[in-house]
Design a protein around this motif. Structure first.
Motif, mmCIF file in Angstrom:
data_model
loop_
_atom_site.group_PDB
_atom_site.id
_atom_site.type_symbol
_atom_site.label_atom_id
_atom_site.label_comp_id
_atom_site.label_asym_id
_atom_site.label_seq_id
_atom_site.Cartn_x
_atom_site.Cartn_y
_atom_site.Cartn_z
ATOM 1 N N VAL A 122 0.322 -6.865 37.516
ATOM 2 C CA VAL A 122 1.185 -7.974 37.931
ATOM 3 C C VAL A 122 1.800 -7.685 39.298
ATOM 4 O O VAL A 122 1.927 -8.573 40.144
ATOM 5 C CB VAL A 122 2.285 -8.231 36.882
ATOM 6 C CG1 VAL A 122 3.329 -9.198 37.412
ATOM 7 C CG2 VAL A 122 1.668 -8.769 35.598
ATOM 8 N N ARG A 123 2.186 -6.420 39.541
ATOM 9 C CA ARG A 123 2.734 -6.041 40.848
ATOM 10 C C ARG A 123 1.701 -6.307 41.949
ATOM 11 O O ARG A 123 2.012 -6.895 42.982
ATOM 12 C CB ARG A 123 3.143 -4.577 40.843
ATOM 13 C CG ARG A 123 3.713 -4.109 42.179
ATOM 14 C CD ARG A 123 3.997 -2.616 42.182
ATOM 15 N NE ARG A 123 5.114 -2.281 41.310
ATOM 16 C CZ ARG A 123 5.011 -1.608 40.183
ATOM 17 N NH1 ARG A 123 3.820 -1.171 39.777
ATOM 18 N NH2 ARG A 123 6.067 -1.344 39.452
ATOM 19 N N ASP A 124 0.455 -5.881 41.716
ATOM 20 C CA ASP A 124 -0.608 -6.109 42.696
ATOM 21 C C ASP A 124 -0.834 -7.598 42.899
ATOM 22 O O ASP A 124 -1.053 -8.062 44.024
ATOM 23 C CB ASP A 124 -1.907 -5.447 42.234
ATOM 24 C CG ASP A 124 -1.810 -3.927 42.212
ATOM 25 O OD1 ASP A 124 -0.896 -3.379 42.867
ATOM 26 O OD2 ASP A 124 -2.644 -3.289 41.536
ATOM 27 N N LEU A 125 -0.788 -8.343 41.799
ATOM 28 C CA LEU A 125 -0.992 -9.789 41.877
ATOM 29 C C LEU A 125 0.097 -10.452 42.705
ATOM 30 O O LEU A 125 -0.172 -11.310 43.554
ATOM 31 C CB LEU A 125 -1.012 -10.382 40.463
ATOM 32 C CG LEU A 125 -1.269 -11.886 40.327
ATOM 33 C CD1 LEU A 125 -2.644 -12.238 40.824
ATOM 34 C CD2 LEU A 125 -1.108 -12.311 38.869
ATOM 35 N N ASP A 126 1.354 -10.053 42.482
ATOM 36 C CA ASP A 126 2.469 -10.649 43.211
ATOM 37 C C ASP A 126 2.399 -10.337 44.701
ATOM 38 O O ASP A 126 2.773 -11.161 45.542
ATOM 39 C CB ASP A 126 3.801 -10.160 42.642
ATOM 40 C CG ASP A 126 4.109 -10.783 41.287
ATOM 41 O OD1 ASP A 126 3.405 -11.734 40.912
ATOM 42 O OD2 ASP A 126 5.032 -10.316 40.617
ATOM 43 N N GLU A 127 1.936 -9.123 45.034
ATOM 44 C CA GLU A 127 1.847 -8.749 46.439
ATOM 45 C C GLU A 127 0.802 -9.583 47.174
ATOM 46 O O GLU A 127 0.861 -9.720 48.393
ATOM 47 C CB GLU A 127 1.524 -7.261 46.553
ATOM 48 C CG GLU A 127 2.682 -6.362 46.139
ATOM 49 C CD GLU A 127 2.314 -4.897 46.151
ATOM 50 O OE1 GLU A 127 1.110 -4.581 46.336
ATOM 51 O OE2 GLU A 127 3.219 -4.054 45.971
ATOM 52 N N GLN A 128 -0.157 -10.128 46.427
ATOM 53 C CA GLN A 128 -1.196 -10.954 47.021
ATOM 54 C C GLN A 128 -1.016 -12.431 46.654
ATOM 55 O O GLN A 128 -1.936 -13.222 46.798
ATOM 56 C CB GLN A 128 -2.577 -10.478 46.556
ATOM 57 C CG GLN A 128 -2.863 -9.014 46.876
ATOM 58 C CD GLN A 128 -4.153 -8.529 46.248
ATOM 59 O OE1 GLN A 128 -5.032 -9.318 45.920
ATOM 60 N NE2 GLN A 128 -4.279 -7.232 46.074
ATOM 61 N N PRO A 130 -0.627 -16.165 46.555
ATOM 62 C CA PRO A 130 -0.723 -17.264 47.519
ATOM 63 C C PRO A 130 0.532 -18.141 47.520
ATOM 64 O O PRO A 130 0.836 -18.782 48.527
ATOM 65 C CB PRO A 130 -1.951 -18.043 47.045
ATOM 66 C CG PRO A 130 -2.131 -17.661 45.620
ATOM 67 C CD PRO A 130 -1.638 -16.254 45.492
ATOM 68 N N ARG A 131 1.262 -18.151 46.407
ATOM 69 C CA ARG A 131 2.489 -18.951 46.360
ATOM 70 C C ARG A 131 3.520 -18.436 47.357
ATOM 71 O O ARG A 131 4.347 -19.201 47.857
ATOM 72 C CB ARG A 131 3.072 -18.942 44.950
ATOM 73 C CG ARG A 131 2.159 -19.565 43.905
ATOM 74 C CD ARG A 131 2.806 -19.545 42.534
ATOM 75 N NE ARG A 131 1.885 -19.963 41.482
ATOM 76 C CZ ARG A 131 2.184 -19.997 40.202
ATOM 77 N NH1 ARG A 131 3.393 -19.650 39.796
ATOM 78 N NH2 ARG A 131 1.285 -20.380 39.306
ATOM 79 N N ALA A 132 3.472 -17.122 47.643
ATOM 80 C CA ALA A 132 4.425 -16.539 48.583
ATOM 81 C C ALA A 132 4.185 -17.020 50.010
ATOM 82 O O ALA A 132 5.043 -16.840 50.877
ATOM 83 C CB ALA A 132 4.341 -15.013 48.524
ATOM 84 N N LEU A 133 3.043 -17.642 50.256
ATOM 85 C CA LEU A 133 2.715 -18.133 51.597
ATOM 86 C C LEU A 133 3.272 -19.532 51.850
ATOM 87 O O LEU A 133 3.175 -20.040 52.970
ATOM 88 C CB LEU A 133 1.192 -18.154 51.795
ATOM 89 C CG LEU A 133 0.482 -16.804 51.670
ATOM 90 C CD1 LEU A 133 -1.032 -16.998 51.786
ATOM 91 C CD2 LEU A 133 0.982 -15.826 52.717
ATOM 92 N N LEU A 134 3.856 -20.147 50.814
ATOM 93 C CA LEU A 134 4.355 -21.518 50.937
ATOM 94 C C LEU A 134 5.864 -21.554 51.009
ATOM 95 O O LEU A 134 6.546 -20.720 50.410
ATOM 96 C CB LEU A 134 3.891 -22.356 49.739
ATOM 97 C CG LEU A 134 2.386 -22.447 49.471
ATOM 98 C CD1 LEU A 134 2.134 -23.356 48.281
ATOM 99 C CD2 LEU A 134 1.620 -22.918 50.704
ATOM 100 N N GLU A 135 6.377 -22.545 51.746
ATOM 101 C CA GLU A 135 7.806 -22.806 51.738
ATOM 102 C C GLU A 135 8.170 -23.511 50.432
ATOM 103 O O GLU A 135 7.288 -24.059 49.755
ATOM 104 C CB GLU A 135 8.189 -23.657 52.947
ATOM 105 C CG GLU A 135 7.993 -22.938 54.269
ATOM 106 C CD GLU A 135 8.493 -23.752 55.449
ATOM 107 O OE1 GLU A 135 8.958 -24.901 55.240
ATOM 108 O OE2 GLU A 135 8.425 -23.241 56.586
ATOM 109 N N PRO A 136 9.448 -23.500 50.051
ATOM 110 C CA PRO A 136 9.836 -24.071 48.746
ATOM 111 C C PRO A 136 9.361 -25.496 48.509
ATOM 112 O O PRO A 136 8.889 -25.822 47.411
ATOM 113 C CB PRO A 136 11.370 -23.984 48.785
ATOM 114 C CG PRO A 136 11.641 -22.801 49.655
ATOM 115 C CD PRO A 136 10.585 -22.852 50.724
#
Length: 227
Positions: A122-128, A130-136
């Motif tokens: 899950v840690r590896d998944l979160d680091e990659q 795609p949702r983290a690339l979007l604004e809210p």
């Protein structure tokens, strides 16, 4: 060992832990509350709340669940000592469980190797992610898109004055996820964006339309294995 109290929900666990004198808590990770539904506090959330009042209260988390959200919540909880997190299937017998409870009381901690692998996954998944690339606001549009809503329905749900704002936001989502380069039309891009959002993994498609994801070595491999 003596059982001094029980609770069926997260809120009930917090109340019992604060009113009773105990040395250690055996906590199920998934706690359901019919009155609250999906927003019910998990065992991890209940333990965090209990530790605010009783710092480092020993807890053994006991779970059969394999949901990413529980591992993610546990990783984000900040619990450092006086705990164990194990699968029920691996620690079913009292002779196996009691030593974990005693170790937690004595400040020692343990994560079941199977769970440790899933937490790392899950840690590896979160680091990659795609949702983290979007604004809210883009993330919210992607979520509604993944629910099958049309642009008009999304605009109505978000109370947007200009319905074209959804189309423009879609374009930003496609660009952030690399879909503008290889999707032949908006319907294809929309379907692919939905898959990326639901799986929360970056997916790319080759010229033959084969979906690819990165493995742990960073190599792109087929997402769907052919039988």
């Amino acid at each position: 060992m003596q059982v001094v109290g029980e609770a069926a929900t997260g809120e009930g666990a917090i109340a019992r832990a604060l009113e009773l004198d105990m040395d250690v808590i055996l906590m199920d990770v998934q706690l359901q509350d019919p009155l609250i539904g999906r927003n019910a506090r998990s065992g991890v959330g209940a333990a965090v709340a209990i530790r605010r009042e009783r710092p480092r209260m020993p807890v053994v988390f006991y779970s059969i669940q394999d949901d990413d959200e529980y591992y993610r919540e546990f990783r984000a909880s900040g619990i450092l000592t006086h705990y164990a997190y194990v699968r029920k299937s691996n620690y079913l017998l009292p002779g196996m469980l009691v030593p974990l409870l005693r170790d937690a009381v004595n400040g020692r901690s343990l994560v079941d190797p199977e769970i440790e692998d899933r937490v790392q996954e899950v840690r590896d998944l979160d680091e990659q992610s795609p949702r983290a690339l979007l604004e809210p606001n883009e993330l919210r549009v992607a979520e509604l898109m993944a629910q099958g809503m049309t642009n008009e329905q999304i605009a109505a749900r978000l109370n947007l004055h200009d319905k074209r704002a959804v189309s423009r936001t879609n374009g930003r989502i496609y660009a952030a996820w690399g879909l503008s380069e290889n999707a032949v039309d908006d319907k294809v891009a929309r379907a692919r964006a939905t898959l990326i959002y639901l799986h929360n993994r970056m997916i790319m498609w080759d010229e033959n339309g084969v979906a690819l994801i990165q493995d742990r070595r960073g190599e792109w491999v087929p997402f769907y294995k052919e039988e």
